[in-house]
Design a protein around this motif. Sequence first.
Motif, PDB file in Angstrom:
ATOM      1  N   ASN A 151       0.804  -1.133   0.058  1.00 56.20           N
ATOM      2  CA  ASN A 151      -0.186  -0.023   0.042  1.00 56.20           C
ATOM      3  C   ASN A 151       0.774   1.090   0.051  1.00 56.20           C
ATOM      4  O   ASN A 151       0.490   2.047  -0.511  1.00 56.20           O
ATOM      5  N   TRP A 152       2.032   1.190   0.579  1.00 49.65           N
ATOM      6  CA  TRP A 152       2.988   2.412   0.432  1.00 49.65           C
ATOM      7  C   TRP A 152       4.237   1.837   0.647  1.00 49.65           C
ATOM      8  O   TRP A 152       4.669   0.749   1.260  1.00 49.65           O
ATOM      9  N   THR A 153       5.263   2.623   0.390  1.00 47.13           N
ATOM     10  CA  THR A 153       6.686   2.274   0.473  1.00 47.13           C
ATOM     11  C   THR A 153       7.202   3.614   0.891  1.00 47.13           C
ATOM     12  O   THR A 153       6.969   4.618   0.487  1.00 47.13           O
ATOM     13  N   ALA A 154       8.309   3.777   1.881  1.00 48.37           N
ATOM     14  CA  ALA A 154       9.076   4.912   2.151  1.00 48.37           C
ATOM     15  C   ALA A 154      10.324   5.005   1.445  1.00 48.37           C
ATOM     16  O   ALA A 154      11.173   3.951   1.345  1.00 48.37           O
ATOM     17  N   ALA A 155      10.629   6.052   0.921  1.00 47.98           N
ATOM     18  CA  ALA A 155      11.858   6.166  -0.005  1.00 47.98           C
ATOM     19  C   ALA A 155      12.990   6.827   0.875  1.00 47.98           C
ATOM     20  O   ALA A 155      14.221   6.452   0.354  1.00 47.98           O
ATOM     21  N   TYR A 156      12.821   7.541   2.055  1.00 47.43           N
ATOM     22  CA  TYR A 156      13.841   8.125   2.737  1.00 47.43           C
ATOM     23  C   TYR A 156      13.293   8.400   4.101  1.00 47.43           C
ATOM     24  O   TYR A 156      12.131   8.245   4.374  1.00 47.43           O
ATOM     25  N   TYR A 157      14.241   8.567   5.084  1.00 44.36           N
ATOM     26  CA  TYR A 157      13.883   8.935   6.329  1.00 44.36           C
ATOM     27  C   TYR A 157      15.010   9.932   6.791  1.00 44.36           C
ATOM     28  O   TYR A 157      15.989  10.078   6.135  1.00 44.36           O
ATOM     29  N   GLY A 158      14.733  10.573   8.066  1.00 45.17           N
ATOM     30  CA  GLY A 158      15.777  11.622   8.533  1.00 45.17           C
ATOM     31  C   GLY A 158      15.734  11.539  10.005  1.00 45.17           C
ATOM     32  O   GLY A 158      15.192  10.651  10.660  1.00 45.17           O
ATOM     33  N   VAL A 159      16.494  12.073  10.626  1.00 46.83           N
ATOM     34  CA  VAL A 159      16.672  12.275  11.912  1.00 46.83           C
ATOM     35  C   VAL A 159      16.428  13.491  12.503  1.00 46.83           C
ATOM     36  O   VAL A 159      17.003  14.473  11.933  1.00 46.83           O
ATOM     37  N   MET A 160      16.049  13.850  13.688  1.00 44.96           N
ATOM     38  CA  MET A 160      15.796  15.169  14.195  1.00 44.96           C
ATOM     39  C   MET A 160      16.825  15.895  14.736  1.00 44.96           C
ATOM     40  O   MET A 160      17.824  15.135  15.381  1.00 44.96           O
ATOM     41  N   SER A 161      17.192  16.991  14.172  1.00 47.78           N
ATOM     42  CA  SER A 161      18.520  17.834  14.335  1.00 47.78           C
ATOM     43  C   SER A 161      18.201  19.089  14.894  1.00 47.78           C
ATOM     44  O   SER A 161      16.877  19.559  14.647  1.00 47.78           O
ATOM     45  N   ILE A 162      19.108  19.859  15.429  1.00 43.62           N
ATOM     46  CA  ILE A 162      18.958  21.139  15.955  1.00 43.62           C
ATOM     47  C   ILE A 162      19.852  21.978  15.061  1.00 43.62           C
ATOM     48  O   ILE A 162      21.283  21.859  15.062  1.00 43.62           O
ATOM     49  N   GLY A 163      19.251  23.005  14.407  1.00 45.19           N
ATOM     50  CA  GLY A 163      19.992  24.201  13.811  1.00 45.19           C
ATOM     51  C   GLY A 163      20.060  25.321  14.584  1.00 45.19           C
ATOM     52  O   GLY A 163      19.055  25.951  14.874  1.00 45.19           O
ATOM     53  N   VAL A 164      21.312  25.943  14.508  1.00 44.59           N
ATOM     54  CA  VAL A 164      21.445  27.249  15.239  1.00 44.59           C
ATOM     55  C   VAL A 164      22.316  28.366  14.472  1.00 44.59           C
ATOM     56  O   VAL A 164      23.099  28.076  13.334  1.00 44.59           O
ATOM     57  N   ASN A 165      22.028  29.622  14.603  1.00 51.49           N
ATOM     58  CA  ASN A 165      22.782  30.752  14.368  1.00 51.49           C
ATOM     59  C   ASN A 165      24.040  30.920  15.223  1.00 51.49           C
ATOM     60  O   ASN A 165      23.785  31.260  16.323  1.00 51.49           O
ATOM     61  N   ALA A 166      25.148  30.151  14.952  1.00 49.46           N
ATOM     62  CA  ALA A 166      26.134  30.321  15.576  1.00 49.46           C
ATOM     63  C   ALA A 166      26.801  31.773  15.932  1.00 49.46           C
ATOM     64  O   ALA A 166      27.826  31.657  16.703  1.00 49.46           O
ATOM     65  N   ASN A 167      26.406  32.738  15.234  1.00 52.22           N
ATOM     66  CA  ASN A 167      26.950  34.043  15.591  1.00 52.22           C
ATOM     67  C   ASN A 167      26.154  34.474  16.690  1.00 52.22           C
ATOM     68  O   ASN A 167      26.526  35.324  17.397  1.00 52.22           O
ATOM     69  N   GLU A 168      25.058  33.756  17.229  1.00 50.90           N
ATOM     70  CA  GLU A 168      24.309  34.196  18.427  1.00 50.90           C
ATOM     71  C   GLU A 168      24.557  33.249  19.602  1.00 50.90           C
ATOM     72  O   GLU A 168      24.526  33.600  20.820  1.00 50.90           O
ATOM     73  N   VAL A 169      24.639  31.889  19.310  1.00 51.38           N
ATOM     74  CA  VAL A 169      24.640  30.976  20.488  1.00 51.38           C
ATOM     75  C   VAL A 169      25.641  29.880  19.958  1.00 51.38           C
ATOM     76  O   VAL A 169      25.946  29.811  19.051  1.00 51.38           O
ATOM     77  N   ASP A 170      25.975  28.942  21.069  1.00 58.94           N
ATOM     78  CA  ASP A 170      26.696  27.873  20.745  1.00 58.94           C
ATOM     79  C   ASP A 170      26.064  26.868  20.131  1.00 58.94           C
ATOM     80  O   ASP A 170      24.631  26.655  20.303  1.00 58.94           O
ATOM     81  N   VAL A 171      26.648  25.755  19.504  1.00 56.13           N
ATOM     82  CA  VAL A 171      25.727  24.654  19.074  1.00 56.13           C
ATOM     83  C   VAL A 171      25.563  23.614  20.003  1.00 56.13           C
ATOM     84  O   VAL A 171      26.537  22.853  20.735  1.00 56.13           O
ATOM     85  N   PRO A 172      24.398  23.364  20.511  1.00 55.46           N
ATOM     86  CA  PRO A 172      24.196  22.240  21.322  1.00 55.46           C
ATOM     87  C   PRO A 172      24.623  21.089  20.975  1.00 55.46           C
ATOM     88  O   PRO A 172      24.115  20.463  19.725  1.00 55.46           O
TER      89      PRO A 172
END
Length: 380
Positions: A151-172
């Motif tokens: 009925n369906w196939t999944a072609a891709y998947y991903g992982v939850m990530s955190i993006g930051v403006n490194a000019n403002e804060v450190d990368v967690p």
Amino acid sequence: MRQTKTSSARMFIAAAIAAGLIGLTACSSAAGAETAASAELGSSLEEITTFAKDEGSVHLIAYPKTWANYGESFEGFTEKFGIEVEVSNPDGSSAEELEAVRTLKGQATQPDVLDIGATFTKQAIDEDLIEPYKPSTFDEIPENLKDADGNWTAAYYGVMSIGVNANEVDVPQTWEDLKDPQYKGKIYIGDPREGASQLAAVFAAGLANGGSLDDISKGIEFFAGLADDGYLVSAESGAQALSTGEAAVMLDWNFNFPGIVEEMAKSGVDLQVATPSDGVFGTYYAQPLTIDSPQPNAGALWIEWLLSDEGAVSYAKSGAIPARYQTLVENDAIPADVLKQLPPAEIVEQIVFPSPSENDAATEAIMAGWGEKVASKTGF
């Protein structure tokens, strides 16, 4: 520019319907909608390819060009097969995708293939909105990335990530890091009652704080604490929030960040991305063929393309993990420079997808508790 394609958990806001679908259905109903001519799906990949070229186009919905590098996939598909790619409501939600099939069923403007979040596959099957189709690579796709009946196939998947403006804060490096005072008033998550990526962020934070796939409450508590202490901000989208300075932190799938690098650079944002080590969470998006598709062969060929080596490499360039990842790696089918765009192997190995029942439980918990515990304190 909207960067996160939303996927409502069981329901979506009426305003979104008005904005995304009324215009779509109005176009098809004005002056009398064309009825899609019945077409037969070929019995072999060779026959499907021939018929697809005769059909001439494939109609997609909710496929943003910057999402998982789809812009390149469109170009590659058209160049190889001479078939045009048409996309309606590119930033639409999974709920809007299903509504489009309900509304446009039998019409020439009905989408041929969807790109829906994992939580919507059961609903699509239950409502008879999709047509079973097993692509030629079906046996190479892991069991948890396909429906046994096709009925369906999944072609891709991903992982939850955190993006930051490194000019403002450190990368967690961890979810716990986000409790540091430097992030106060600077974190954008969005509303998990409306988006699959936002729901995934709550899942991931929950895993990092003693929760499990069948108990998302720890994630809700985590963000409730951030809301209480003034860490969360409201904005139209994560990309907009970073580019305007409304936020310095956004949460999204790893494969969406490459698509906004240029935009962020123009806004003076030093975009840096990390996958938290204490709460690894991933999920897939499925690409089913719709019921009585107007261009069933072009639709089936599009699914074949996404699951082909070429389609997989296109996904991987954005960091999206191809469903046939293991086979591709074993066959050295992903160029070394592209392989570097994917999450580290130790992260990929940790990804375990929620079951349909776990997704349902999480959705119910979010719908019941997010408004009072988080949204009421942040304005979204």
